[in-house]
Every structure is written in C-alpha cells, then in structure tokens.
Design an enzyme around this catalytic site. Structure first.
Site, PDB file in Angstrom:
ATOM      1  N   LYS B  50       0.808  -1.231   0.000  1.00 49.55           N
ATOM      2  CA  LYS B  50       0.000   0.000   0.000  1.00 49.55           C
ATOM      3  C   LYS B  50       0.838   1.277   0.000  1.00 49.55           C
ATOM      4  O   LYS B  50       0.411   2.312  -0.507  1.00 49.55           O
ATOM      5  CB  LYS B  50      -0.904   0.011   1.234  1.00 49.55           C
ATOM      6  CG  LYS B  50      -2.039  -1.012   1.180  1.00 49.55           C
ATOM      7  CD  LYS B  50      -3.173  -0.522   0.312  1.00 49.55           C
ATOM      8  CE  LYS B  50      -4.367  -1.453   0.368  1.00 49.55           C
ATOM      9  NZ  LYS B  50      -5.435  -1.024  -0.553  1.00 49.55           N
ATOM     10  N   SER B 300       1.272  -9.701  -0.585  1.00 50.20           N
ATOM     11  CA  SER B 300       0.941  -8.275  -0.476  1.00 50.20           C
ATOM     12  C   SER B 300       1.250  -7.615   0.859  1.00 50.20           C
ATOM     13  O   SER B 300       1.450  -6.402   0.903  1.00 50.20           O
ATOM     14  CB  SER B 300      -0.533  -8.065  -0.819  1.00 50.20           C
ATOM     15  OG  SER B 300      -1.347  -8.848   0.032  1.00 50.20           O
TER      16      SER B 300
END
Lengths: 320, 320
Positions: B50, B300
């Site tokens: 992110k 991720s």
C-alpha cells in the site's frame, strides 16, 4: 583455525546451501544508532545455519566412512541438518533423539530419509546409545559443534555477510555449544581483524559466559531458557577458539530475548526462533557503544512450533 | 493505463520505498512443478504494498492540495501507508477509522503523525464522516484503490519483480478493491504481454470473481473472510482495467488460505497476513497448468496481530 579453512568450506557447500539474504531495518538502526545488517540463516536450508557445518563435515568423509554412514544425537536443528546433508551426499544417517522430542522435528528428520533411534531424555542416555550404535555399525559421529569441519562450515555465514556488506566494526552471534560463535570469529577476524566479535548467551544458560571469564570450561547446569538451541555447554575446541578470537561474551534475559524476537517478527516480518533472536537481544541490550558503527548480527534459525498459532486461526475461520 | 505510468511512478517512489526481496522455495517449486518467485511486499515500508500507491499519489499533489492536507478512510494497511507517505512529504494526514479498529493499527497510524478521526463501523458512516471533513477543510481524498495514481504505484511491485527475474508465464495477485491486481496487470502485460494475469479472491468475498464473470460490478455482501484486506468491492476504475487486462479471477477457501499461510510461515519463515497469502493459495489450489512454467506471486503484506502469540511465549518463560 584459519580463514582459508572457512573459504574451503564455502567452496564445498556453495552449490547446495542458500546464500541467505542480508536484511536491514530503519527501526533497528534507530534503536542502536548504528548500521545493522542481519544475516538471516532462518532462510537457510532446514531453517538454520546448522546445514552449513553438517554438509561441510559429511562431504569430507572418506569413501569407507561414507559407506558405513553417519550418526548424530540431537533433538533440534542439527538432526535435520545432518539428515539432509547425508541424503544429498548419498550417505545413510542415523539420528539419536530423546523420546520427548517434538513429533514435528522427528517427522522433519525422517522426511529427509534419516533413521531415528529413540533414547532416554538425559545427555548420558543419548551418549550411551550413540556409542553403542557406533561400536555396532562403525558410523562416523557428526558432532553438533566440537568438530572443526562443523565450525568452519558455520563460519561461512559470517564470511558471506562480510563479503557482501564490507568490513564490520562489530558482529554478534549466539553461543550454545560454540560452533557458530567460533566459526564467526575465525571468519570475522580473518576478514576484518579490528572487528569486535561478541557472543550472546541466555543468562539462564550462561556456561560460556562463565567459562570465558574464568578461563576454564564450566558446564551448564540445569539451563532453563526458551532458547532451546543454546542449552548445551562449550566443547574443548570451541572453547579454545573462543578464548583466542572472541572479544567478549554477554548475557541476556529471557524477557530481552522475547522483545528482540518480537521486533524481528512484527517489524521485520521474519520468523525467527528464540535461539535465533538471542544475538539481536545482545545488540539491543548489551550496552555496547554502537553509535555510528557498522554491525553484523547472525540470526541463526527460524524453526519454531507454530501449531498452536495455526490451530487458533483455524478456530477463527470457523467462527467467521 | 500504460506501462509508462508505472515507470513514472517507480521513478517517483524509488528513493523512499524498499526494493523488496524476491524469495524462492524448493518446496513451493516441487508443489507446483514450476519455478515460483515471490515478490515479498510484507517487507515493504508499513508492512504492505500500500505504501507504493499512497506515496505515488501524495507526491503528485499540487502545492495548494499539499497545504490543505490529505484524508483517507481505512482500518488497515492503507491508513498507515497514507500516514507515512504524508509524513515523509510534509503533508498533514487525517485518517477516518471505524471505532472497532484494532488499537495496534490506530497506534501505528498515529505513530506516523496522522490525526485519527473515529466514526461508526459501517461503510456509510465512514463515507459520511470523510465527506464532512473534506467539505470543512478542503482535504484531498486518497482513495485506497480506485485512484489511478494508487493503481500505478501498486503496479511497481510486479514491475520490479519482472525486471529482476525476467518475463513470466503467470502472475498471481490478490484482489479486494482491485488496486493491486490492476497495477499488476498493467505492469505485467506491458513487460510480457503473453503472461497470464490471475486475480485470487477469497470464496467468501467473491464480488470481483462474480463481477468479472457477469461483466458488471456486483458489490460484496457481508464478506466473511479472515483475509480482512480483501473484504472491499471493486471500484469503477479497477473493474475497467481488470476486465481489459486480467486473464482470470479464481477463488480460494478460508482453509486454503490458512494452508498457504502456513507454508509461508513454516517453510519460508515469512510473516505474511491472511490477505497476503491469498495469491499463494491460488497458486497452490487454482488447478492451473503450471508445470515447467515461470510464475510470479505477489505477497501483499505482513501485518497481523501477534499479541496472543507473544503473550503465550511470555507465559512460557515464566514457567521455565
């Protein structure tokens, strides 16, 4: 006790070991004031530095010794390391394990094709059973730390680290039987003689600390530490090298080991076993003047039982 | 939706992001029959991919927008990513978080200097509060996935991976709101057009799967998955890119997510959160013809609450 022996070991093991990554962390640099490089042997094959020494030792056996097979006694990472190294070299391995070893570790060791022989839970039981099997079958013992081939193999981790990041001012390694610390000292003093080599030991298993201060081997008595890989006492060979080449041995509390471990897991996302976080605890709590210093830390392994953790997550998905 | 946009994003963020390591595993290669490269964004700053998108977005704001500040609503990794990116760029950040957010995540977000505004726990509450604050203060919204700057930033992970290991036959990325999957598709199809881009989604939050099959956005209803980062629905922009550039979306069960996670932790020694293991679950359970294929997998993130785990270890050291 020469650097060239470490280099020869590296040449022998290079094709089969992982050149493990060096990790850094802004948090850890900020906490110490230095520039810290972690050599992550938790990423090594079998999950610990032990594979380096085991492979270096077994690969040097004579054809006759290879045919007869090897033996080791261990309930921990050395068992798996010998099992895998022997498997890769086509040598039969027998591992003597205490009856109370964790089923997971027995399974992993068997998974590499080794034969497991169970014995009583005391050190005496273990040695007796091992001696019997050696007499009966002519196996070669692969000692977990007091064998020079194992020591040189262990030293290849520090060697790789220093070749990758350049000369260090400090290096921290955990100390149990002393194989990793001895090898680290040989490699480090060979490549950068001015570096300070620091052994870190749990306060609750401080035989190496006391032996180092007193100048004679004082065996550990009833060591009670979560760092289960560091409960063993120094050997004659490792003690000799450590006296000659290690600058200091410091101790850390159980609590400090867990704080270090937590930083490795939470901030650096590394699965490290308690024994593997002991060097990090020494870095953080050793009170050494590390400001603006270049520092290596050997993270020795990452084998820890995660059964409870995943059982808990499995319950969570049932309750979603 | 061009590769050059991903390249421009990488140029913008390169100095402040980690070029995260690519990890491999004999076990995973053996399980799939292919050659698997994991791009480990759990090692990214704030512990997740992110940060790439947040920094890319905020760094492109006009001087007026920067002076006014940014706002985001998130209870997860996007909150910390916006907080840190804004801090590094000297921009005031306000994060709207539901009252039931974990104290650890609130603390981490505050630790990067962001102001936290609490709101009710529904998506409507969150959006209402965010809109009010934007009207009152003129903040710029940094959307977690439907913003092209965020999408291009997310695509830099796959870009780095392919530049490092060469063209891939397959790439797997998790899909929640679709930012990471869109960016991954743009980068991958730009660098190796023949690669198959696969989105992986929890079966219990399969809005992207259904939207992809039906050709219209079908929002997720009451998603119940341990992969808390993937409970969101696709956005208009991410859906458009996914329809155009993604080859397939597959789903995995909660149980499969945990098995994949366990392999990452136990065998690869990587702390990965459930959402971060979803792509790995798709690799292992997707039933795709991966034999002798070259495969990329985006891991991720690694932010998971380890409080219970360490509390348990603390009890262990008291009982030694």
């Amino acid at each position: 006790m020469m650097l060239t022996e470490v280099e020869a070991a590296l040449a022998r093991i290079r094709q089969v070991t992982h050149h493990t990554p060096v990790m850094t962390s802004r948090t850890v640099n900020a906490l110490t004031g230095g520039e810290v490089f972690l050599k992550c042997e938790n990423f090594q094959r079998v999950g610990a530095f032990k594979f380096r020494g085991a492979y270096n030792a077994i690969s040097q056996l004579s054809p006759v010794e290879r045919r007869r097979g090897v033996i080791a006694h261990s309930s921990g990472n050395h068992a798996q390391a010998v099992a895998l190294a022997a498997f890769l070299l086509g040598v039969k391995a027998t591992i003597v394990m205490p009856e109370n070893s964790s089923p997971i570790k027995m399974q992993a060791t068997q998974g590499y094709g080794a034969t497991i022989v169970l014995c009583g839970n005391s050190a005496a039981d273990r040695e007796k059973r091992t001696t019997e099997l050696i007499e009966e079958h002519g196996y070669t013992l692969i000692h977990p730390y007091n064998d020079f081939r194992v020591i040189y193999g262990a030293g290849t981790a520090a060697y790789e680290l220093i070749k990758e990041v350049g000369p260090l001012d400090w290096i921290f390694a955990p100390v149990g039987g002393g194989g990793l610390l001895s090898g680290t000292a040989i490699a480090t003093k060979g490549l950068c003689p001015d570096a300070n080599v620091i052994g870190v030991e749990p306060k609750n298993a401080d035989d190496a600390y006391r032996s180092f201060k007193e100048g004679i081997i004082i065996p550990s008595e009833n060591p009670r530490t979560i760092a289960d890989g560091l409960r063993t006492s120094l050997g004659s060979n490792t003690f000799k090298i450590i006296r000659e080449k290690v600058d200091d041995i410091i101790t850390v509390s159980e609590k400090q080991i867990l704080v270090a471990m937590r930083i490795l897991w939470e901030r650096m996302k590394l699965v490290v076993e308690p024994s593997g976080a002991v060097s990090m605890a020494g870095l953080l709590y050793g009170g050494l003047p590390l400001d603006e210093q270049k520092i290596g830390v050997i993270i020795s392994g990452g084998n820890i039982d995660l059964n409870d953790f995943f059982t808990h997550l499995e319950k969570q998905i049932q309750d979603l």
